[in-house]
Design an enzyme around this catalytic site. Structure first.
Site, PDB file in Angstrom:
ATOM      1  N   LYS A   1      -9.812  -7.090   7.929  1.00 35.28           N
ATOM      2  CA  LYS A   1      -8.847  -6.681   8.943  1.00 35.28           C
ATOM      3  C   LYS A   1      -9.303  -7.282  10.262  1.00 35.28           C
ATOM      4  O   LYS A   1     -10.411  -7.002  10.729  1.00 35.28           O
ATOM      5  CB  LYS A   1      -8.770  -5.159   9.037  1.00 35.28           C
ATOM      6  CG  LYS A   1      -8.154  -4.516   7.801  1.00 35.28           C
ATOM      7  CD  LYS A   1      -8.161  -3.001   7.899  1.00 35.28           C
ATOM      8  CE  LYS A   1      -7.499  -2.383   6.665  1.00 35.28           C
ATOM      9  NZ  LYS A   1      -7.641  -0.903   6.649  1.00 35.28           N
TER      10      LYS A   1
ATOM     11  N   LYS B   1      -3.272   5.115  -2.537  1.00 34.22           N
ATOM     12  CA  LYS B   1      -4.284   5.925  -1.884  1.00 34.22           C
ATOM     13  C   LYS B   1      -4.716   7.041  -2.823  1.00 34.22           C
ATOM     14  O   LYS B   1      -3.879   7.652  -3.500  1.00 34.22           O
ATOM     15  CB  LYS B   1      -3.743   6.521  -0.584  1.00 34.22           C
ATOM     16  CG  LYS B   1      -3.296   5.480   0.448  1.00 34.22           C
ATOM     17  CD  LYS B   1      -4.478   4.743   1.056  1.00 34.22           C
ATOM     18  CE  LYS B   1      -4.029   3.801   2.158  1.00 34.22           C
ATOM     19  NZ  LYS B   1      -5.165   3.138   2.840  1.00 34.22           N
TER      20      LYS B   1
ATOM     21  N   GLY C   1      -3.982  -4.145   5.951  1.00 36.69           N
ATOM     22  CA  GLY C   1      -2.993  -3.837   6.966  1.00 36.69           C
ATOM     23  C   GLY C   1      -3.310  -2.540   7.688  1.00 36.69           C
ATOM     24  O   GLY C   1      -3.996  -1.668   7.158  1.00 36.69           O
TER      25      GLY C   1
ATOM     26  N   GLU D   1     -11.420   0.615  -3.289  1.00 40.72           N
ATOM     27  CA  GLU D   1     -11.713   0.277  -1.899  1.00 40.72           C
ATOM     28  C   GLU D   1     -12.369   1.453  -1.178  1.00 40.72           C
ATOM     29  O   GLU D   1     -11.858   2.573  -1.203  1.00 40.72           O
ATOM     30  CB  GLU D   1     -10.411  -0.116  -1.194  1.00 40.72           C
ATOM     31  CG  GLU D   1     -10.590  -0.568   0.238  1.00 40.72           C
ATOM     32  CD  GLU D   1      -9.271  -0.932   0.888  1.00 40.72           C
ATOM     33  OE1 GLU D   1      -9.266  -1.134   2.117  1.00 40.72           O
ATOM     34  OE2 GLU D   1      -8.245  -1.013   0.180  1.00 40.72           O
TER      35      GLU D   1
ATOM     36  N   LYS E   1      -1.272  -1.055  -4.365  1.00 41.18           N
ATOM     37  CA  LYS E   1      -2.439  -0.265  -3.964  1.00 41.18           C
ATOM     38  C   LYS E   1      -1.993   1.166  -3.728  1.00 41.18           C
ATOM     39  O   LYS E   1      -1.015   1.404  -3.025  1.00 41.18           O
ATOM     40  CB  LYS E   1      -3.078  -0.825  -2.691  1.00 41.18           C
ATOM     41  CG  LYS E   1      -4.290  -0.013  -2.218  1.00 41.18           C
ATOM     42  CD  LYS E   1      -5.026  -0.690  -1.067  1.00 41.18           C
ATOM     43  CE  LYS E   1      -4.397  -0.379   0.261  1.00 41.18           C
ATOM     44  NZ  LYS E   1      -5.230  -0.876   1.404  1.00 41.18           N
TER      45      LYS E   1
ATOM     46  N   SER F   1       0.851  -1.187   0.000  1.00 40.07           N
ATOM     47  CA  SER F   1       0.000   0.000   0.000  1.00 40.07           C
ATOM     48  C   SER F   1       0.888   1.238   0.000  1.00 40.07           C
ATOM     49  O   SER F   1       1.780   1.370   0.847  1.00 40.07           O
ATOM     50  CB  SER F   1      -0.905  -0.004   1.234  1.00 40.07           C
ATOM     51  OG  SER F   1      -1.708   1.156   1.285  1.00 40.07           O
TER      52      SER F   1
ATOM     53  N   ASP G   1      -7.424   2.918  -3.203  1.00 34.29           N
ATOM     54  CA  ASP G   1      -8.060   2.956  -1.887  1.00 34.29           C
ATOM     55  C   ASP G   1      -8.439   4.399  -1.576  1.00 34.29           C
ATOM     56  O   ASP G   1      -7.577   5.263  -1.449  1.00 34.29           O
ATOM     57  CB  ASP G   1      -7.111   2.406  -0.828  1.00 34.29           C
ATOM     58  CG  ASP G   1      -7.741   2.355   0.557  1.00 34.29           C
ATOM     59  OD1 ASP G   1      -8.934   2.669   0.684  1.00 34.29           O
ATOM     60  OD2 ASP G   1      -7.035   1.992   1.514  1.00 34.29           O
TER      61      ASP G   1
ATOM     62  N   ASP H   1     -14.178  -1.930   3.291  1.00 38.50           N
ATOM     63  CA  ASP H   1     -13.237  -2.030   4.399  1.00 38.50           C
ATOM     64  C   ASP H   1     -13.929  -1.520   5.656  1.00 38.50           C
ATOM     65  O   ASP H   1     -14.507  -2.286   6.428  1.00 38.50           O
ATOM     66  CB  ASP H   1     -11.980  -1.212   4.064  1.00 38.50           C
ATOM     67  CG  ASP H   1     -10.979  -1.104   5.205  1.00 38.50           C
ATOM     68  OD1 ASP H   1     -11.204  -1.699   6.282  1.00 38.50           O
ATOM     69  OD2 ASP H   1      -9.948  -0.425   5.028  1.00 38.50           O
TER      70      ASP H   1
END
Length: 372
Positions: free
Chosen positions: A263, A164, A291, A214, A162, A136, A189, A239
């Protein structure tokens, strides 16, 4: 199995690099570490994924402390356990507080696996001997800096990238990545950064061939994600919205969620994780393990759960060296060619570095059973 002592530690660790998302930047990590000791001399270890501020969910390390001390620890210490799944049942009357519950319950699972002389992966029903690893990448100052990070992680062997995103840092960024790396497994994400008013904008994500987007909408939403999915070709992965098996069931039935980011801390522990895993297997919903900038202790739990059959996508369980100059376990979590081997030693398979942990401990307290 009888848990006769719990040791609570508050430690502080510096991240190697700042980690920025749409909700803020982390420079260091305060962590609550739980050590659950059995009457036969085994110690189970886990950590809370809560952070200092209530920006991911409502929990913080400050709210975890009284919940653990006043409610959760007494319920674990009061009577012997035949199986760690009984911890979740004892916690059932306590609403919410998923991160706190998970930390205590996971420590018991680790202790149980060690008493059994089996790996945590085996106890949970894991079948894989190795797991694929994704990474990420937080928001960077420039696109050029992001592309350099992507290149470095591809060269290191990561199986999935991934990134952000947030309004103003999305289309141009994804376009630059796709132009430079057209064939990589890529996902975005959003960390709840958009609303339904952004549908036309989010539809532009489809042209980048993403594995998923996400949590684009609110942290507690299921309904609007279903409305959004009708307009997108890109699968939505949830998530923050998913805390229980029932949340997942409703999201799947509504088509709010075609992929699940699991998670363990967010869903209250390993027992609920197993229930969600079995539901996703039944409904053919792909899963992966997210994570929370865990130390090696939390990362070891993630490795064990990712060994289950239903975790089909690479997770965010990067090696220790990705986040920390020195981790708190021995050996450190290591990756080769985008793969982490599931440890074959009892419990989580890694030994907490007690001497080092003591040097970074800010607070420590012991809790013992009243009934021996």
């Amino acid at each position: 199995m009888k848990i006769n002592e719990i040791i609570l530690r508050h430690i502080k660790m510096d991240l190697l690099h700042p980690f920025t998302t749409s909700v803020g930047t982390e420079y260091d990590k305060d962590v609550l570490i739980i050590e659950a000791k059995t009457d036969s001399g085994y110690s189970g270890w886990a950590e809370s994924v809560s952070i200092k501020e209530p920006i991911y969910n409502e929990e913080t390390i400050g709210t975890n402390l009284p919940i653990m001390k006043d409610f959760l620890f007494p319920l674990v210490l009061e009577e012997a356990l035949d199986h760690p799944s009984e911890v979740a049942e004892r916690f059932r009357s306590i609403r919410g507080n998923f991160n706190a519950k998970a930390a205590v319950e996971q420590a018991v699972w680790d202790a149980y696996a060690k008493e059994e002389g089996r790996t945590l992966s085996e106890v949970l029903g894991g079948t894989k001997k190795e797991i694929d690893v994704g990474v990420s990448i937080g928001i960077t100052e420039t696109k050029e800096a992001l592309l350099e990070k992507v290149r470095d992680f591809i060269d290191a062997g990561y199986k999935r990238i991934k990134v952000k995103v947030k309004p103003g840092w999305d289309i141009d960024v994804l376009e630059a990545i796709r132009e430079t790396f057209p064939d990589i497994e890529l996902m975005a994400d959003a960390n709840c950064a958009y609303t339904l008013e952004d549908i036309d904008h989010l539809k532009k994500f489809d042209r980048f061939g993403l594995m998923m987007i996400e949590q684009p909408l609110d942290h507690d939403d299921i309904i609007d994600h279903a409305k959004l999915q009708k307009h997108l070709q890109t699968p939505i992965c949830l998530d923050e919205s998913l805390h229980t098996k029932e949340d997942v069931r409703k999201a799947v039935e509504l088509d709010s969620c075609r992929i699940v980011n699991l998670k363990v801390g967010r869903v209250g522990g390993l027992t609920e994780t197993l229930a969600i895993h079995d539901l996703c297997m039944e409904k053919n919903i792909p899963m992966w393990c997210g994570g929370m900038l865990e130390t090696g202790i939390g990362r070891a739990h993630n490795i064990a759960i990712t060994s289950l059959e239903g975790f089909t996508y690479p997770g965010d369980t990067a090696p220790s060296s990705h986040y920390w100059e020195r981790d708190i376990i021995s050996p450190a979590v290591e990756m080769k060619d985008g793969i982490i081997h599931v440890p074959d030693r009892p419990g989580i398979g890694y030994e907490p570095d007690g001497d080092y942990i003591e040097t970074i401990t800010l607070y420590k307290e012991r809790f013992t059973s009243i009934r021996k």
